[in-house]
Design a protein around this motif. Structure first.
Motif, mmCIF file in Angstrom:
data_model
loop_
_atom_site.group_PDB
_atom_site.id
_atom_site.type_symbol
_atom_site.label_atom_id
_atom_site.label_comp_id
_atom_site.label_asym_id
_atom_site.label_seq_id
_atom_site.Cartn_x
_atom_site.Cartn_y
_atom_site.Cartn_z
ATOM 1 N N ASP A 4 -2.933 -32.653 31.574
ATOM 2 C CA ASP A 4 -1.768 -33.181 30.841
ATOM 3 C C ASP A 4 -0.531 -33.173 31.729
ATOM 4 O OD1 ASP A 4 -3.230 -33.585 28.569
ATOM 5 O OD2 ASP A 4 -2.368 -31.928 27.419
ATOM 6 N N ALA A 12 -1.860 -35.900 21.979
ATOM 7 C CA ALA A 12 -3.254 -35.763 22.413
ATOM 8 C C ALA A 12 -4.163 -36.155 21.267
ATOM 9 C CB ALA A 12 -3.528 -34.331 22.834
ATOM 10 N N LEU A 22 4.204 -36.015 24.135
ATOM 11 C CA LEU A 22 2.807 -36.164 24.545
ATOM 12 C C LEU A 22 1.918 -35.993 23.321
ATOM 13 C CD1 LEU A 22 1.045 -34.728 27.676
ATOM 14 C CD2 LEU A 22 -0.031 -34.501 25.439
ATOM 15 N N LYS A 68 -7.001 -41.180 24.729
ATOM 16 C CA LYS A 68 -7.052 -39.720 24.850
ATOM 17 C C LYS A 68 -5.641 -39.100 24.824
ATOM 18 C CE LYS A 68 -10.124 -38.357 28.121
ATOM 19 N NZ LYS A 68 -10.809 -38.435 29.447
ATOM 20 N N ARG A 69 -4.724 -39.727 25.515
ATOM 21 C CA ARG A 69 -3.347 -39.197 25.570
ATOM 22 C C ARG A 69 -2.358 -40.356 25.550
ATOM 23 N NH1 ARG A 69 -6.139 -35.371 25.301
ATOM 24 N NH2 ARG A 69 -6.100 -33.415 26.454
#
Lengths: 223, 212
Positions: free
Chosen positions: A117, A194, A192, A174-175
């Motif tokens: 990340d 997730a 962010l 995914k992100r």
């Protein structure tokens, strides 16, 4: 029969996941530089991080990230407001070192995901530029394919905000990272999201950013 | 053979000497701790501002946090950070809750972080009331000088992995805690200094219940 239907539904949902379609502009020409929010010089960032998890569970920590883009070196730590170091790790071309990992960060998988990340936020994709163009909302996008088959979209929307999307090789999101353009520093406010087995949202607010002088960088990292 | 016996004797002498020294220190330390408990029993309430500095190898300068804390004997506590990350821990009748600043207001952190804080706050309450040597998780020693310094070292190996020791410096006049240094490893420690300390001043009970 019920299980079979569930499997069929899951397969159908998986099959429906695909990368956003990129198309050329109306004129068919693509003349823009890819968005590049990534730090160019060694830097140290301190962020307040609010984590939002399923069930409206919210918690906050302080994240410290030291980035040296040339060597793709990252050193990072997570501490509580009270000062306890929960997690400390570093990643470079030669591998990953976990210096400390207290619950809930005490599994190798969690550490690895966190480092991935952090790299996604601060370091440019390593893969080759695969495609360039516009999304349906007219965002400019540059698509990279990573060595492991994942796709990284770096896009700039019409209001100037930069976003990063990480997709699996099959196109599953995914992100999603959003750099909010609210101040001069692109790392001022980052979101962010997730999408994983355990979904979470991180809201990062910059506390401090310092360029790293060569001397202090050596002192900070190499003993 | 003779050399081996000398070695055994040397080891035995060291151990015996060590035991005697420890026993002597224990008697002295017990007296000091008892004296501190008597002094601290006079403290019914306490409030202070604090400055916390976090030192780490990854940081070129310490990360400074500021806040305020309130204590009402025997077990009410409020530990509040104003900057850089707003958060509040309140504890009353052994119920500890943590709040964070989110979406423009204080919301309860239900991630379980407060439970960890409860353990820490129980220790801090113990320190304020002079019970430095009452936690079986730590071995306590005392050094008298210009200031009195209490050193707590983890009694269990598990804890030694993340806290090496805690040093508590007491104010020479009032025996209240002046500063706390929590040492995690050779490069990582947290230093908390207390200022504007006020004791035995009435604190509104809402301080330990409301977070806005």
């Amino acid at each position: 029969m019920k299980n079979f239907l569930c499997l069929l539904l899951m397969a159908f949902v998986m099959a429906c996941q695909s990368l956003p379609t990129i198309h050329p502009s109306g004129s068919g020409e693509i003349h823009f530089d890819c968005a590049d929010p990534f730090t160019k010089h060694p830097y140290r960032f301190v962020h307040a991080i609010e984590a939002r998890m399923p069930g409206d569970v919210r918690s906050s920590v302080i994240g410290i990230t030291l980035v040296e883009p040339a060597g793709r070196f990252i050193s990072c730590a997570i501490i509580t407001a009270e000062g306890m170091t929960l997690w400390e790790a570093e990643s470079s071309a030669s591998g990953t070192i976990i210096h400390r990992a207290l619950p809930p960060f005490d599994s190798a998988r969690v550490s690895q995901n966190m480092l991935e990340d952090i790299k996604l936020v601060f370091l440019p994709p390593q893969g080759q530029l695969y495609q360039k163009g516009y999304l349906s909302d007219e965002s400019k996008v540059c698509r990279y394919q990573e060595e492991n088959g994942d796709w990284v979209d770096v896009k700039e929307n019409k209001s100037g905000n930069v976003e990063i999307g990480l997709y699996s090789s099959s196109g599953a999101l995914k992100r999603q990272i959003l750099f909010k353009k609210i101040a001069k520093d692109i790392y001022q406010s980052i979101e962010l999201q997730a999408d994983a087995i355990f979904d979470y949202l991180l809201l990062m607010t910059l506390i401090d950013a310092q360029p790293i002088e060569q001397e202090s960088k050596v002192n900070a990292n190499i003993d | 053979m003779l050399k081996k016996n000398y070695v055994r004797l040397f080891v035995f002498a060291c151990l015996l000497g060590g035991l005697l020294l420890t026993a002597q220190n224990a008697v002295t330390a017990d007296t000091h701790f008892e004296k501190l408990r008597l002094e601290s029993a006079k403290i019914k309430t306490m409030q202070a501002d604090f400055t916390q500095k976090k030192f780490m190898k990854i940081l070129s300068r310490p990360l400074v946090s500021e806040g305020r804390f309130y204590y009402d004997a025997p077990d009410s506590f409020r530990w509040e950070y104003m900057t850089p990350l707003r958060s509040v821990v309140i504890s009353r009748s052994n119920k500890t809750r943590r709040f964070i600043y989110s979406d423009g207001k204080m919301v309860e952190d239900k991630s379980g972080g407060a439970q960890g804080m409860q353990i820490v706050l129980n220790d801090v309450s113990g320190w304020i009331s002079g019970r430095f040597d009452q936690n079986p998780s730590f071995n306590a020693s005392i050094t008298e000088g210009v200031n009195t310094t209490i050193t707590l070292t983890p009694a269990e190996k598990n804890m030694a992995g993340f806290i090496q020791k805690i040093e508590i410096v007491l104010s020479p006049k009032t025996a209240t805690v002046q500063s706390v240094k929590i040492i995690e490893d050779a490069n990582t420690f947290t230093h908390i200094e207390f200022h504007n300390v006020q004791t035995n001043k009435i604190i509104n009970p809402a301080v330990f219940q409301d977070v806005r």
